[in-house]
Design an enzyme around this catalytic site. Structure first.
Site, PDB file in Angstrom:
ATOM      1  N   GLY A  14     -14.096  47.343  48.072  1.00  0.00           N
ATOM      2  CA  GLY A  14     -12.932  48.166  47.786  1.00  0.00           C
ATOM      3  C   GLY A  14     -11.722  47.588  48.494  1.00  0.00           C
ATOM      4  O   GLY A  14     -11.615  46.381  48.678  1.00  0.00           O
ATOM      5  N   CYS A  15     -10.835  48.449  48.907  1.00  0.00           N
ATOM      6  CA  CYS A  15      -9.608  48.021  49.574  1.00  0.00           C
ATOM      7  C   CYS A  15      -9.939  47.167  50.796  1.00  0.00           C
ATOM      8  O   CYS A  15     -10.675  47.598  51.683  1.00  0.00           O
ATOM      9  CB  CYS A  15      -8.797  49.237  49.998  1.00  0.00           C
ATOM     10  SG  CYS A  15      -7.332  48.831  50.953  1.00  0.00           S
ATOM     11  N   PHE A  16      -9.400  45.958  50.847  1.00  0.00           N
ATOM     12  CA  PHE A  16      -9.746  45.069  51.968  1.00  0.00           C
ATOM     13  C   PHE A  16      -9.203  45.560  53.298  1.00  0.00           C
ATOM     14  O   PHE A  16      -9.715  45.187  54.347  1.00  0.00           O
ATOM     15  CB  PHE A  16      -9.394  43.611  51.712  1.00  0.00           C
ATOM     16  CG  PHE A  16      -8.020  43.289  51.203  1.00  0.00           C
ATOM     17  CD1 PHE A  16      -6.883  43.971  51.611  1.00  0.00           C
ATOM     18  CD2 PHE A  16      -7.871  42.260  50.297  1.00  0.00           C
ATOM     19  CE1 PHE A  16      -5.623  43.636  51.140  1.00  0.00           C
ATOM     20  CE2 PHE A  16      -6.612  41.906  49.811  1.00  0.00           C
ATOM     21  CZ  PHE A  16      -5.493  42.609  50.243  1.00  0.00           C
ATOM     22  N   TRP A  17      -8.190  46.396  53.303  1.00  0.00           N
ATOM     23  CA  TRP A  17      -7.695  46.956  54.569  1.00  0.00           C
ATOM     24  C   TRP A  17      -8.830  47.641  55.332  1.00  0.00           C
ATOM     25  O   TRP A  17      -8.909  47.563  56.546  1.00  0.00           O
ATOM     26  CB  TRP A  17      -6.613  47.986  54.342  1.00  0.00           C
ATOM     27  CG  TRP A  17      -5.313  47.497  53.815  1.00  0.00           C
ATOM     28  CD1 TRP A  17      -4.871  46.196  53.724  1.00  0.00           C
ATOM     29  CD2 TRP A  17      -4.267  48.310  53.316  1.00  0.00           C
ATOM     30  NE1 TRP A  17      -3.619  46.176  53.198  1.00  0.00           N
ATOM     31  CE2 TRP A  17      -3.217  47.457  52.932  1.00  0.00           C
ATOM     32  CE3 TRP A  17      -4.114  49.682  53.149  1.00  0.00           C
ATOM     33  CZ2 TRP A  17      -2.026  47.940  52.397  1.00  0.00           C
ATOM     34  CZ3 TRP A  17      -2.928  50.150  52.616  1.00  0.00           C
ATOM     35  CH2 TRP A  17      -1.896  49.288  52.249  1.00  0.00           C
TER      36      TRP A  17
END
Length: 177
Positions: A14-17
Site C-alpha cells: 500500500g502507501c509506501f509512507w
C-alpha cells in the site's frame, strides 16, 4: 575487518509512507527507500504512478544484513503491516499501485516468501485467502526525495494518515501480541 554482506528485499504494502518506519528501526536494517517497481514506465513519478496505467506498485526497498536481521524476520514484519487478503489496494488507498506484493531478489527469498505466504494462508488468521503476490524483482525506482522518511519529515500528517486509513486498527485487530 570485513564488511557485512547485505541483501535487498522489496515489499509493496500500500502507501509506501506506512511501510518505512516498521522496518527502519531494527538492528541490521541498513536503509529503507520508498519507490516504485513492477511496472513498464521508466523513471516514473509519483503523479504518474498514482494516476495508474504504469503497472508500478508503491514499494519499499530494504537493504539489510541477513546475519543480523534475517529475511524470514523481514517477512514477519511485512505480513503484520498489511491486509494480505485485499487485492484492490490497502485500506483507504485503492488501485493497482497500492496492491501488496513481495518482490524476490534471490531464489532463496522466493522460496521463503512462498513458504511464509502458504503458512499464513493455512493459519486461518484472516478467514479469507491470502492474495499477496510473490513476483521476481524488477527495476526499483526511488521515489522523489519528499517521500523518503516521510514519517520523520511530517510526523503529524503521517500519524493522521495512518489513523484515518484504518491500517492501525486492522493491525491491532489481527496481530495482537
Amino acid at each position: 575487518m570485513s564488511q557485512a554482506k547485505t541483501e535487498k528485499a522489496i515489499f509493496a504494502g500500500g502507501c509506501f509512507w506506512c511501510m518505512v518506519k516498521p522496518f527502519k528501526e531494527w538492528d541490521g536494517i541498513v536503509d529503507v527507500v520508498s519507490g516504485y517497481t513492477g511496472g513498464t514506465l521508466e523513471n516514473p513519478t509519483y503523479e504518474e504512478v498514482k494516476k495508474g496505467g504504469t503497472g508500478h506498485y508503491e514499494a519499499v526497498e530494504i537493504e539489510f544484513d541477513p546475519d543480523v536481521f534475517p529475511y524470514s524476520e523481514l517477512l514477519n514484519v511485512y505480513w503484520q503491516q498489511i491486509d494480505p487478503t485485499d487485492d484492490g489496494g490497502q485500506f483507504h488507498d485503492r488501485g493497482d499501485s497500492y496492491r501488496t506484493a513481495i518482490f524476490w531478489t534471490t531464489d532463496g527469498q522466493k522460496e521463503e516468501a512462498l513458504r511464509s505466504r502458504r503458512a499464513l494462508d493455512e493459519s486461518g488468521r484472516f478467514g479469507k485467502p491470502v492474495v499477496t503476490e510473490i513476483l521476481p524483482a524488477s527495476v526499483f525506482y526511488p521515489a522523489e526525495s519528499y517521500h523518503q522518511d516521510y514519517y520523520l519529515k511530517e510526523p503529524g500528517h503521517y500519524e493522521q494518515d495512518r489513523s484515518d486509513s484504518g491500517r492501525d486498527e486492522f493491525i491491532a485487530g489481527h496481530w495482537k501480541n
